[in-house]
Design a protein around this motif. Structure first.
Motif, PDB file in Angstrom:
ATOM      1  N   SER A  18      36.892  30.153  54.860  1.00  0.00           N
ATOM      2  CA  SER A  18      37.676  31.380  54.863  1.00  0.00           C
ATOM      3  C   SER A  18      38.418  31.523  56.190  1.00  0.00           C
ATOM      4  O   SER A  18      37.810  31.531  57.262  1.00  0.00           O
ATOM      5  N   ALA A  19      39.733  31.661  56.098  1.00  0.00           N
ATOM      6  CA  ALA A  19      40.539  31.829  57.312  1.00  0.00           C
ATOM      7  C   ALA A  19      40.227  33.159  57.982  1.00  0.00           C
ATOM      8  O   ALA A  19      40.233  33.249  59.217  1.00  0.00           O
ATOM      9  N   ILE A  20      39.929  34.165  57.187  1.00  0.00           N
ATOM     10  CA  ILE A  20      39.626  35.483  57.745  1.00  0.00           C
ATOM     11  C   ILE A  20      38.326  35.428  58.544  1.00  0.00           C
ATOM     12  O   ILE A  20      38.246  35.969  59.648  1.00  0.00           O
ATOM     13  N   LEU A  21      37.319  34.778  58.009  1.00  0.00           N
ATOM     14  CA  LEU A  21      36.033  34.679  58.707  1.00  0.00           C
ATOM     15  C   LEU A  21      36.162  33.876  59.998  1.00  0.00           C
ATOM     16  O   LEU A  21      35.593  34.244  61.025  1.00  0.00           O
ATOM     17  N   MET A  22      36.929  32.807  59.965  1.00  0.00           N
ATOM     18  CA  MET A  22      37.126  32.014  61.175  1.00  0.00           C
ATOM     19  C   MET A  22      37.869  32.816  62.231  1.00  0.00           C
ATOM     20  O   MET A  22      37.521  32.787  63.409  1.00  0.00           O
ATOM     21  N   LYS A  23      38.870  33.555  61.820  1.00  0.00           N
ATOM     22  CA  LYS A  23      39.613  34.392  62.755  1.00  0.00           C
ATOM     23  C   LYS A  23      38.715  35.494  63.310  1.00  0.00           C
ATOM     24  O   LYS A  23      38.775  35.826  64.495  1.00  0.00           O
ATOM     25  N   ALA A  24      37.850  36.045  62.465  1.00  0.00           N
ATOM     26  CA  ALA A  24      36.928  37.091  62.918  1.00  0.00           C
ATOM     27  C   ALA A  24      35.957  36.550  63.962  1.00  0.00           C
ATOM     28  O   ALA A  24      35.653  37.229  64.948  1.00  0.00           O
ATOM     29  N   ARG A  25      35.480  35.328  63.791  1.00  0.00           N
ATOM     30  CA  ARG A  25      34.578  34.723  64.779  1.00  0.00           C
ATOM     31  C   ARG A  25      35.280  34.521  66.115  1.00  0.00           C
ATOM     32  O   ARG A  25      34.719  34.814  67.173  1.00  0.00           O
ATOM     33  N   SER A  61      34.776  47.353  67.040  1.00  0.00           N
ATOM     34  CA  SER A  61      36.016  48.110  66.889  1.00  0.00           C
ATOM     35  C   SER A  61      37.237  47.223  67.123  1.00  0.00           C
ATOM     36  O   SER A  61      38.211  47.278  66.353  1.00  0.00           O
ATOM     37  N   ASP A  62      37.198  46.406  68.160  1.00  0.00           N
ATOM     38  CA  ASP A  62      38.315  45.498  68.439  1.00  0.00           C
ATOM     39  C   ASP A  62      38.553  44.532  67.281  1.00  0.00           C
ATOM     40  O   ASP A  62      39.692  44.326  66.851  1.00  0.00           O
ATOM     41  N   VAL A  63      37.479  43.943  66.780  1.00  0.00           N
ATOM     42  CA  VAL A  63      37.602  42.967  65.694  1.00  0.00           C
ATOM     43  C   VAL A  63      38.147  43.631  64.437  1.00  0.00           C
ATOM     44  O   VAL A  63      39.077  43.118  63.809  1.00  0.00           O
ATOM     45  N   TYR A  64      37.611  44.791  64.066  1.00  0.00           N
ATOM     46  CA  TYR A  64      38.082  45.465  62.862  1.00  0.00           C
ATOM     47  C   TYR A  64      39.536  45.911  62.981  1.00  0.00           C
ATOM     48  O   TYR A  64      40.292  45.819  62.024  1.00  0.00           O
ATOM     49  N   LYS A  65      39.950  46.372  64.160  1.00  0.00           N
ATOM     50  CA  LYS A  65      41.338  46.795  64.345  1.00  0.00           C
ATOM     51  C   LYS A  65      42.312  45.642  64.134  1.00  0.00           C
ATOM     52  O   LYS A  65      43.318  45.782  63.436  1.00  0.00           O
ATOM     53  N   VAL A  66      42.004  44.506  64.730  1.00  0.00           N
ATOM     54  CA  VAL A  66      42.902  43.361  64.600  1.00  0.00           C
ATOM     55  C   VAL A  66      42.891  42.820  63.171  1.00  0.00           C
ATOM     56  O   VAL A  66      43.947  42.529  62.608  1.00  0.00           O
ATOM     57  N   LEU A  67      41.719  42.702  62.568  1.00  0.00           N
ATOM     58  CA  LEU A  67      41.655  42.187  61.195  1.00  0.00           C
ATOM     59  C   LEU A  67      42.355  43.115  60.220  1.00  0.00           C
ATOM     60  O   LEU A  67      43.037  42.656  59.298  1.00  0.00           O
ATOM     61  N   TYR A  68      42.226  44.415  60.410  1.00  0.00           N
ATOM     62  CA  TYR A  68      42.906  45.343  59.501  1.00  0.00           C
ATOM     63  C   TYR A  68      44.414  45.275  59.701  1.00  0.00           C
ATOM     64  O   TYR A  68      45.176  45.401  58.742  1.00  0.00           O
ATOM     65  N   ALA A  69      44.861  45.065  60.931  1.00  0.00           N
ATOM     66  CA  ALA A  69      46.297  44.942  61.180  1.00  0.00           C
ATOM     67  C   ALA A  69      46.855  43.669  60.536  1.00  0.00           C
ATOM     68  O   ALA A  69      47.976  43.666  60.035  1.00  0.00           O
ATOM     69  N   LEU A  70      46.051  42.608  60.524  1.00  0.00           N
ATOM     70  CA  LEU A  70      46.509  41.341  59.943  1.00  0.00           C
ATOM     71  C   LEU A  70      46.366  41.303  58.430  1.00  0.00           C
ATOM     72  O   LEU A  70      47.209  40.722  57.732  1.00  0.00           O
ATOM     73  N   TYR A  71      45.293  41.892  57.911  1.00  0.00           N
ATOM     74  CA  TYR A  71      44.991  41.853  56.481  1.00  0.00           C
ATOM     75  C   TYR A  71      44.723  43.264  55.957  1.00  0.00           C
ATOM     76  O   TYR A  71      43.581  43.591  55.629  1.00  0.00           O
ATOM     77  N   PRO A  72      45.748  44.114  55.845  1.00  0.00           N
ATOM     78  CA  PRO A  72      45.494  45.508  55.460  1.00  0.00           C
ATOM     79  C   PRO A  72      45.074  45.694  53.995  1.00  0.00           C
ATOM     80  O   PRO A  72      44.426  46.680  53.660  1.00  0.00           O
ATOM     81  N   VAL A  73      45.389  44.756  53.147  1.00  0.00           N
ATOM     82  CA  VAL A  73      45.106  44.935  51.723  1.00  0.00           C
ATOM     83  C   VAL A  73      43.740  44.400  51.330  1.00  0.00           C
ATOM     84  O   VAL A  73      43.083  44.937  50.454  1.00  0.00           O
ATOM     85  N   GLN A  74      43.292  43.361  51.997  1.00  0.00           N
ATOM     86  CA  GLN A  74      42.050  42.693  51.612  1.00  0.00           C
ATOM     87  C   GLN A  74      40.832  43.440  52.139  1.00  0.00           C
ATOM     88  O   GLN A  74      40.849  44.013  53.216  1.00  0.00           O
TER      89      GLN A  74
END
Length: 78
Positions: A18-25, A61-74
């Motif tokens: 998962s690209a999202i999981l790798m980016k989150a790590r 908070s930092d991780v969720y903010k960036v992930l939501y900005a990159l993937y707002p629909v998922q």
């Protein structure tokens, strides 16, 4: 993980499909380094004690903010 080098080694050793999981790590590691540095500087220069719970909250908070900005629909779950 006791050092940044071992954390980077762990990131490269454990690939994810998962690209999202790798980016989150990656985000979590960089946010952890930054927030620990910030807490350390606040302790040394200002004498302000830091609490583990607040540092962890800032990292999440930092991780969720960036992930939501990159993937707002998922829906992002860990």
């Amino acid at each position: 993980m006791t050092t940044i080098a071992s954390a980077l080694k762990w990131l490269h050793k454990k690939p994810s499909r998962s690209a999202i999981l790798m980016k989150a790590r990656r985000l979590a590691l960089s946010s952890a380094v930054f927030n620990l540095w910030k807490a350390r500087n606040a302790l040394i220069f200002d004498g302000t004690p830091f609490y583990e719970a607040s540092v962890i909250s800032c990292i999440k908070s930092d991780v969720y903010k960036v992930l939501y900005a990159l993937y707002p629909v998922q829906c992002i779950t860990f």
